[in-house]
Design an enzyme around this catalytic site. Sequence first.
Site, PDB file in Angstrom:
ATOM      1  N   MET A   1       3.499   2.146   6.803  1.00  0.00           N
ATOM      2  CA  MET A   1       3.723   1.508   5.506  1.00  0.00           C
ATOM      3  C   MET A   1       3.014   2.201   4.339  1.00  0.00           C
ATOM      4  O   MET A   1       2.752   1.574   3.310  1.00  0.00           O
ATOM      5  CB  MET A   1       3.322   0.034   5.581  1.00  0.00           C
ATOM      6  CG  MET A   1       4.107  -0.757   6.630  1.00  0.00           C
ATOM      7  SD  MET A   1       5.912  -0.616   6.505  1.00  0.00           S
ATOM      8  CE  MET A   1       6.203  -1.670   5.098  1.00  0.00           C
ATOM      9  N   ARG A   2       2.706   3.475   4.490  1.00  0.00           N
ATOM     10  CA  ARG A   2       2.118   4.245   3.383  1.00  0.00           C
ATOM     11  C   ARG A   2       3.130   5.267   2.879  1.00  0.00           C
ATOM     12  O   ARG A   2       3.908   5.806   3.667  1.00  0.00           O
ATOM     13  CB  ARG A   2       0.890   5.031   3.835  1.00  0.00           C
ATOM     14  CG  ARG A   2      -0.227   4.191   4.304  1.00  0.00           C
ATOM     15  CD  ARG A   2      -1.192   3.862   3.183  1.00  0.00           C
ATOM     16  NE  ARG A   2      -1.889   2.654   3.555  1.00  0.00           N
ATOM     17  CZ  ARG A   2      -2.268   1.711   2.710  1.00  0.00           C
ATOM     18  NH1 ARG A   2      -2.052   1.827   1.426  1.00  0.00           N
ATOM     19  NH2 ARG A   2      -2.878   0.635   3.141  1.00  0.00           N
TER      20      ARG A   2
ATOM     21  N   HIS B   1      13.925   2.755   8.254  1.00  0.00           N
ATOM     22  CA  HIS B   1      13.744   1.849   7.109  1.00  0.00           C
ATOM     23  C   HIS B   1      14.726   0.687   7.241  1.00  0.00           C
ATOM     24  O   HIS B   1      15.921   0.904   7.466  1.00  0.00           O
ATOM     25  CB  HIS B   1      13.985   2.600   5.793  1.00  0.00           C
ATOM     26  CG  HIS B   1      13.837   1.694   4.604  1.00  0.00           C
ATOM     27  ND1 HIS B   1      12.610   1.316   4.111  1.00  0.00           N
ATOM     28  CD2 HIS B   1      14.769   1.041   3.851  1.00  0.00           C
ATOM     29  CE1 HIS B   1      12.779   0.487   3.093  1.00  0.00           C
ATOM     30  NE2 HIS B   1      14.083   0.310   2.916  1.00  0.00           N
TER      31      HIS B   1
END
Length: 221
Positions: free
Chosen positions: A95-96, A114
């Site tokens: 999630m970065r 995604h």
Amino acid sequence: MTSASRLPTVVLVSGSGTNLQAILDHAQRGSLGITVTGVVSDRPGVMALERAKRAGIPALTVDHAQSGGSTAFQRQLGAVLAELKPELIVLAGFMRILNTELVSSWAGRMLNVHPSLLPKYPGLHTYRRALEAGEKVHGSTVHFVIPELDAGPGILQYRVNIRPAESEQSLRARVQQGEYLIFPRAIAWFAAGRLALKDGSTWLDGERLNAPVVVEEAQPV
Ligand code: GAR
């Protein structure tokens, strides 16, 4: 295929790691053509790290909160990846946002999943946004990573029809079942040398893809 001939692969994670588990299960059966040589999290103590340890895979953390800021984090992560020397990096619920320098140094060797039918709904809260917009279909996309967020050329898409009164939770559960199919499939294609990022497009079996390969959720009979 001997383990030495399998593609060394590192998986980046941030959370529960159910996609990681699907990848590990396939890899263990030898059906992916990869060996997962490391799992790296940006947060300590997440379930994904436990899953890696259980599988006997080095489980590493580059703790974003302790890194001293985004630039330092990317540098530390870059150093860990350089040390591990993977041929493929898989972002499985990571999630970065990676910076241009990091992404460029692994160009064409980084895949992400995604939870939307890209180019629709890049970013966060994709299920909520799709439901609020009254979408009839939703899904997930496996794509090559490029510096622009969730904008890399698509490889595979899993599509589900949104049901009447569908909740965010049920939609997520159905879409994630599809991720466990399409992500391992894309990884296997890559490991077999069937998949490439060239001239800003995805190429499969020597042909440029104009759109991702679509897998539809099986309809109940
Ligand atoms: C996955 O469903 C993936 O689509 C999403 O995070 C989930 C992680 O679940 N990824 C993103 O939102 C990336 N932008 P998991 O940790 O159980 O695999």
